[in-house]
Write a protein that holds these residues in place. Structure first.
Motif, PDB file in Angstrom:
ATOM      1  N   GLU A  65       6.527   3.026  -1.679  1.00  0.00           N
ATOM      2  CA  GLU A  65       6.178   3.861  -0.523  1.00  0.00           C
ATOM      3  C   GLU A  65       4.937   3.387   0.223  1.00  0.00           C
ATOM      4  O   GLU A  65       4.961   3.208   1.443  1.00  0.00           O
ATOM      5  N   ARG A  69       4.878   1.857   4.054  1.00  0.00           N
ATOM      6  CA  ARG A  69       4.149   2.474   5.173  1.00  0.00           C
ATOM      7  C   ARG A  69       3.208   1.459   5.837  1.00  0.00           C
ATOM      8  O   ARG A  69       3.090   1.425   7.062  1.00  0.00           O
ATOM      9  N   TYR A 199       8.720   8.345  10.935  1.00  0.00           N
ATOM     10  CA  TYR A 199       7.276   8.131  10.901  1.00  0.00           C
ATOM     11  C   TYR A 199       6.591   8.650  12.162  1.00  0.00           C
ATOM     12  O   TYR A 199       5.373   8.829  12.172  1.00  0.00           O
TER      13      TYR A 199
END
Length: 201
Positions: A65, A69, A199
């Motif tokens: 994760e 990102r 996002y």
């Protein structure tokens, strides 16, 4: 670095796609895992669908994760379409390039070859799977590793012409990363725009 080590067939069944490669379990049980997986009729929300696309991309490329990102934020600050740039950056990872060149049968196997120092970039050993390969760089099997059975088996009969952004030289067991791939050339079934929208929320 930490990585997903759980049951891969369960994840593949969750998405209904062989995201880790050929899967006998998925071909027999092409429905969601769990006691009621075959009877599930739950409608997925818009957010759930976007989240699923992100999870699929993470599992496909073997990225956790936090790293994912960071890669997204880098893509968002770059020129070009964010979703496409994200996929291009994922495709440029050393472990993925080793997999695409046919040196390893899966990305997990490619990651292991890189970790164990069997792969060189421009003649120097690189043992970082997330290393970003740049256009023009040559990825090769280390000289003393060329006789490894796992590499020989993976390369046997592999079609090196299916990825136009890569060039393979059989005699040297080396491939050149010509350029970042166009979106149309990336075979993964990932809806990258949904990841961008997730996002952006």
């Amino acid at each position: 670095m930490a990585r997903y080590t759980g049951p891969k067939s369960r994840i593949a069944r969750k998405f209904g796609e062989p995201i880790f490669g050929a899967d006998k379990v998925l071909s027999k049980k092409n429905y969601a895992p769990g006691q009621h997986g075959n009877n599930r009729r739950k409608k997925t929300s818009e957010y759930g669908a976007m989240l699923a696309e992100k999870q699929k991309a993470k599992y496909t490329y073997g990225v956790l994760e936090k790293q994912f990102r960071i890669m997204f934020e880098k893509a968002a600050s770059s020129d070009g379409i964010t979703g496409e740039v994200l996929l291009q950056n994922l495709e440029s990872r050393l472990d993925n390039v080793v997999f695409r060149l046919g040196i390893a049968p899966t990305r997990a196997a490619a990651r292991q070859l890189v970790n164990h120092k069997h792969i060189t970039v421009d003649g120097a050993v690189v043992n970082i799977p997330s290393y970003a390969v740049k256009p023009g760089q040559v990825i090769a099997v280390r000289e003393k590793s060329k006789s490894l059975e796992v590499i020989a088996n993976a390369l046997a009969g592999f079609n090196h012409s299916k990825y136009p952004w890569l060039e393979w030289e059989e005699s040297a067991k080396a491939g050149k990363f010509l350029h970042k791939p166009e979106r149309a050339d990336i075979p993964e079934n990932i809806k990258e725009q949904m990841i961008v929208e997730l996002y952006s929320k």
